[in-house]
Design a protein around this motif. Structure first.
Motif, PDB file in Angstrom:
ATOM      1  N   VAL A  17      -3.506  15.398  31.799  1.00 24.14           N
ATOM      2  CA  VAL A  17      -2.736  14.345  31.126  1.00 24.14           C
ATOM      3  C   VAL A  17      -3.382  13.886  29.817  1.00 24.14           C
ATOM      4  O   VAL A  17      -2.780  13.994  28.749  1.00 24.14           O
ATOM      5  CB  VAL A  17      -2.529  13.138  32.067  1.00 24.14           C
ATOM      6  N   LEU A  18      -4.602  13.373  29.896  1.00 24.03           N
ATOM      7  CA  LEU A  18      -5.161  12.691  28.725  1.00 24.03           C
ATOM      8  C   LEU A  18      -5.548  13.634  27.598  1.00 24.03           C
ATOM      9  O   LEU A  18      -5.285  13.339  26.423  1.00 24.03           O
ATOM     10  CB  LEU A  18      -6.354  11.831  29.158  1.00 24.03           C
ATOM     11  N   GLU A  19      -6.160  14.754  27.923  1.00 27.13           N
ATOM     12  CA  GLU A  19      -6.509  15.700  26.862  1.00 27.13           C
ATOM     13  C   GLU A  19      -5.269  16.265  26.166  1.00 27.13           C
ATOM     14  O   GLU A  19      -5.219  16.274  24.932  1.00 27.13           O
ATOM     15  CB  GLU A  19      -7.377  16.830  27.417  1.00 27.13           C
ATOM     16  N   PRO A  20      -4.266  16.740  26.916  1.00 24.32           N
ATOM     17  CA  PRO A  20      -3.064  17.236  26.227  1.00 24.32           C
ATOM     18  C   PRO A  20      -2.395  16.180  25.346  1.00 24.32           C
ATOM     19  O   PRO A  20      -1.997  16.474  24.219  1.00 24.32           O
ATOM     20  CB  PRO A  20      -2.148  17.656  27.381  1.00 24.32           C
ATOM     21  N   LEU A  21      -2.275  14.940  25.845  1.00 24.59           N
ATOM     22  CA  LEU A  21      -1.643  13.901  25.040  1.00 24.59           C
ATOM     23  C   LEU A  21      -2.440  13.626  23.774  1.00 24.59           C
ATOM     24  O   LEU A  21      -1.870  13.428  22.697  1.00 24.59           O
ATOM     25  CB  LEU A  21      -1.494  12.619  25.862  1.00 24.59           C
ATOM     26  N   ALA A  22      -3.764  13.599  23.884  1.00 23.01           N
ATOM     27  CA  ALA A  22      -4.603  13.348  22.717  1.00 23.01           C
ATOM     28  C   ALA A  22      -4.465  14.447  21.674  1.00 23.01           C
ATOM     29  O   ALA A  22      -4.633  14.207  20.473  1.00 23.01           O
ATOM     30  CB  ALA A  22      -6.058  13.208  23.143  1.00 23.01           C
ATOM     31  N   GLU A  23      -4.141  15.650  22.138  1.00 27.87           N
ATOM     32  CA  GLU A  23      -3.978  16.797  21.236  1.00 27.87           C
ATOM     33  C   GLU A  23      -2.540  17.004  20.801  1.00 27.87           C
ATOM     34  O   GLU A  23      -2.229  17.984  20.114  1.00 27.87           O
ATOM     35  CB  GLU A  23      -4.507  18.051  21.930  1.00 27.87           C
ATOM     36  N   GLY A  24      -1.647  16.097  21.210  1.00 28.30           N
ATOM     37  CA  GLY A  24      -0.250  16.192  20.820  1.00 28.30           C
ATOM     38  C   GLY A  24       0.534  17.231  21.587  1.00 28.30           C
ATOM     39  O   GLY A  24       1.594  17.676  21.137  1.00 28.30           O
ATOM     40  N   ARG A  25       0.024  17.622  22.761  1.00 28.60           N
ATOM     41  CA  ARG A  25       0.703  18.620  23.586  1.00 28.60           C
ATOM     42  C   ARG A  25       1.408  17.950  24.765  1.00 28.60           C
ATOM     43  O   ARG A  25       1.033  16.845  25.163  1.00 28.60           O
ATOM     44  CB  ARG A  25      -0.305  19.641  24.126  1.00 28.60           C
ATOM     45  N   PRO A  26       2.415  18.592  25.341  1.00 27.95           N
ATOM     46  CA  PRO A  26       3.039  18.048  26.548  1.00 27.95           C
ATOM     47  C   PRO A  26       2.021  17.978  27.684  1.00 27.95           C
ATOM     48  O   PRO A  26       1.138  18.835  27.799  1.00 27.95           O
ATOM     49  CB  PRO A  26       4.149  19.055  26.869  1.00 27.95           C
ATOM     50  N   ALA A  27       2.143  16.949  28.501  1.00 25.99           N
ATOM     51  CA  ALA A  27       1.246  16.778  29.637  1.00 25.99           C
ATOM     52  C   ALA A  27       2.032  16.961  30.933  1.00 25.99           C
ATOM     53  O   ALA A  27       3.128  16.413  31.091  1.00 25.99           O
ATOM     54  CB  ALA A  27       0.604  15.396  29.608  1.00 25.99           C
ATOM     55  N   VAL A  28       1.467  17.717  31.854  1.00 25.74           N
ATOM     56  CA  VAL A  28       2.097  17.981  33.149  1.00 25.74           C
ATOM     57  C   VAL A  28       1.019  17.868  34.230  1.00 25.74           C
ATOM     58  O   VAL A  28      -0.014  18.540  34.153  1.00 25.74           O
ATOM     59  CB  VAL A  28       2.728  19.394  33.208  1.00 25.74           C
ATOM     60  N   TRP A  29       1.240  16.998  35.208  1.00 20.61           N
ATOM     61  CA  TRP A  29       0.272  16.847  36.290  1.00 20.61           C
ATOM     62  C   TRP A  29       0.888  17.291  37.616  1.00 20.61           C
ATOM     63  O   TRP A  29       2.106  17.390  37.743  1.00 20.61           O
ATOM     64  CB  TRP A  29      -0.230  15.412  36.385  1.00 20.61           C
ATOM     65  N   ARG A  30       0.033  17.581  38.572  1.00 18.87           N
ATOM     66  CA  ARG A  30       0.491  18.036  39.888  1.00 18.87           C
ATOM     67  C   ARG A  30       0.114  17.007  40.948  1.00 18.87           C
ATOM     68  O   ARG A  30      -1.006  16.493  40.964  1.00 18.87           O
ATOM     69  CB  ARG A  30      -0.135  19.390  40.240  1.00 18.87           C
ATOM     70  N   ARG A  31       1.053  16.709  41.823  1.00 19.00           N
ATOM     71  CA  ARG A  31       0.825  15.752  42.914  1.00 19.00           C
ATOM     72  C   ARG A  31       0.048  16.413  44.047  1.00 19.00           C
ATOM     73  O   ARG A  31       0.360  17.531  44.450  1.00 19.00           O
ATOM     74  CB  ARG A  31       2.177  15.259  43.450  1.00 19.00           C
ATOM     75  N   PHE A  32      -0.961  15.698  44.547  1.00 19.41           N
ATOM     76  CA  PHE A  32      -1.694  16.198  45.707  1.00 19.41           C
ATOM     77  C   PHE A  32      -0.924  15.846  46.978  1.00 19.41           C
ATOM     78  O   PHE A  32      -0.597  14.682  47.219  1.00 19.41           O
ATOM     79  CB  PHE A  32      -3.102  15.602  45.774  1.00 19.41           C
ATOM     80  N   ASP A  33      -0.624  16.851  47.777  1.00 18.54           N
ATOM     81  CA  ASP A  33       0.059  16.671  49.060  1.00 18.54           C
ATOM     82  C   ASP A  33      -1.016  16.426  50.118  1.00 18.54           C
ATOM     83  O   ASP A  33      -1.712  17.340  50.539  1.00 18.54           O
ATOM     84  CB  ASP A  33       0.875  17.930  49.394  1.00 18.54           C
ATOM     85  N   TRP A  34      -1.133  15.176  50.553  1.00 20.25           N
ATOM     86  CA  TRP A  34      -2.200  14.809  51.481  1.00 20.25           C
ATOM     87  C   TRP A  34      -2.022  15.485  52.839  1.00 20.25           C
ATOM     88  O   TRP A  34      -3.004  15.811  53.508  1.00 20.25           O
ATOM     89  CB  TRP A  34      -2.261  13.297  51.631  1.00 20.25           C
ATOM     90  N   ALA A  35      -0.796  15.692  53.248  1.00 23.53           N
ATOM     91  CA  ALA A  35      -0.554  16.338  54.543  1.00 23.53           C
ATOM     92  C   ALA A  35      -0.923  17.818  54.501  1.00 23.53           C
ATOM     93  O   ALA A  35      -1.517  18.362  55.439  1.00 23.53           O
ATOM     94  CB  ALA A  35       0.909  16.166  54.946  1.00 23.53           C
ATOM     95  N   ALA A  36      -0.589  18.473  53.397  1.00 24.27           N
ATOM     96  CA  ALA A  36      -0.860  19.905  53.267  1.00 24.27           C
ATOM     97  C   ALA A  36      -2.284  20.181  52.789  1.00 24.27           C
ATOM     98  O   ALA A  36      -2.790  21.300  52.948  1.00 24.27           O
ATOM     99  CB  ALA A  36       0.132  20.539  52.300  1.00 24.27           C
ATOM    100  N   GLY A  37      -2.929  19.172  52.193  1.00 19.89           N
ATOM    101  CA  GLY A  37      -4.282  19.351  51.692  1.00 19.89           C
ATOM    102  C   GLY A  37      -4.354  20.230  50.461  1.00 19.89           C
ATOM    103  O   GLY A  37      -5.345  20.939  50.256  1.00 19.89           O
TER     104      GLY A  37
END
Length: 205
Positions: free
Chosen positions: A97-117
């Motif tokens: 998130v933060l590095e891409p935004l600082a560089e003017g790039r799109p940011a995409v994050w992934r959700r951690f599935d606690w049940a699936a680990g």
């Protein structure tokens, strides 16, 4: 990125706010939003981190601030790699998130599935002037250069535990001490509260 020389000095919101009370919450949100708007925008994405220990009231405050600013909200709970994954969550926020935004790039994050680990689906960060991130780790040392500002929410330990267990119940109860040890180590190393731009007290009723 953060420019401490143009930010107000760290100061507590006075008086402390009971964030469970809608009126007090509204006052706290106004305090944070007015503080955040002290400096003029300079074209960069303005990222506010809302920090504090488990059960302090971070999520409640961050939701109000994000709504008032019309900002996307990212929860660190969605980035931690399980009960022992605080530092991995910090690294994920920086890399995804933060590095891409600082560089003017799109940011995409992934959700951690606690049940699936395991990390699961992707979530693009919507465009906008502001981004709010809340949770333990959001104000980590390696993240602070990317932040517009850092808010710390203070609350007594007994009240924090009561709130956290009332919220998450039996899911959290067996892990309270385990997670608290991670918080202890993280905050001792990263000195988040000492580097906060604004401190909001949330003593409870």
């Amino acid at each position: 990125m953060r420019t401490p020389n143009t930010r107000p000095l760290p100061t507590p919101a006075d008086p402390p706010h009971d964030l469970s009370d809608p009126s007090a919450l509204g006052e706290a949100v106004t305090t944070v939003v007015n503080w955040a708007r002290v400096t003029r925008p300079d074209g960069r994405r303005r990222v506010i981190a809302v920090e504090g220990r488990s059960g302090a009231g971070k999520t409640t405050l961050a939701r109000g601030v994000a709504e008032r600013l019309g900002a996307p909200l990212i929860h660190m709970d969605d980035l931690y790699a399980g009960w022992d994954g605080l530092r991995q969550g910090v690294d994920a926020l920086r890399a995804w998130v933060l590095e891409p935004l600082a560089e003017g790039r799109p940011a995409v994050w992934r959700r951690f599935d606690w049940a699936a680990g395991a990390y699961a689906e992707e979530h693009p960060v919507p465009d906008g002037d502001w981004l709010v991130v809340e949770g333990v780790g959001a104000g980590g040392r390696v993240l602070r250069p990317y932040l517009w500002g850092l808010v710390w929410v203070d609350a007594p330990t007994a009240e924090r535990k009561r709130r956290a267990l009332a919220r998450d119940g039996e899911t959290y109860a067996p892990h309270w001490d385990r997670w608290a040890r991670q918080e202890d180590a993280f905050y001792a190393a990263d000195q988040v509260r000492a580097n906060a731009d604004l401190i909001v007290g949330n003593p409870g009723a």
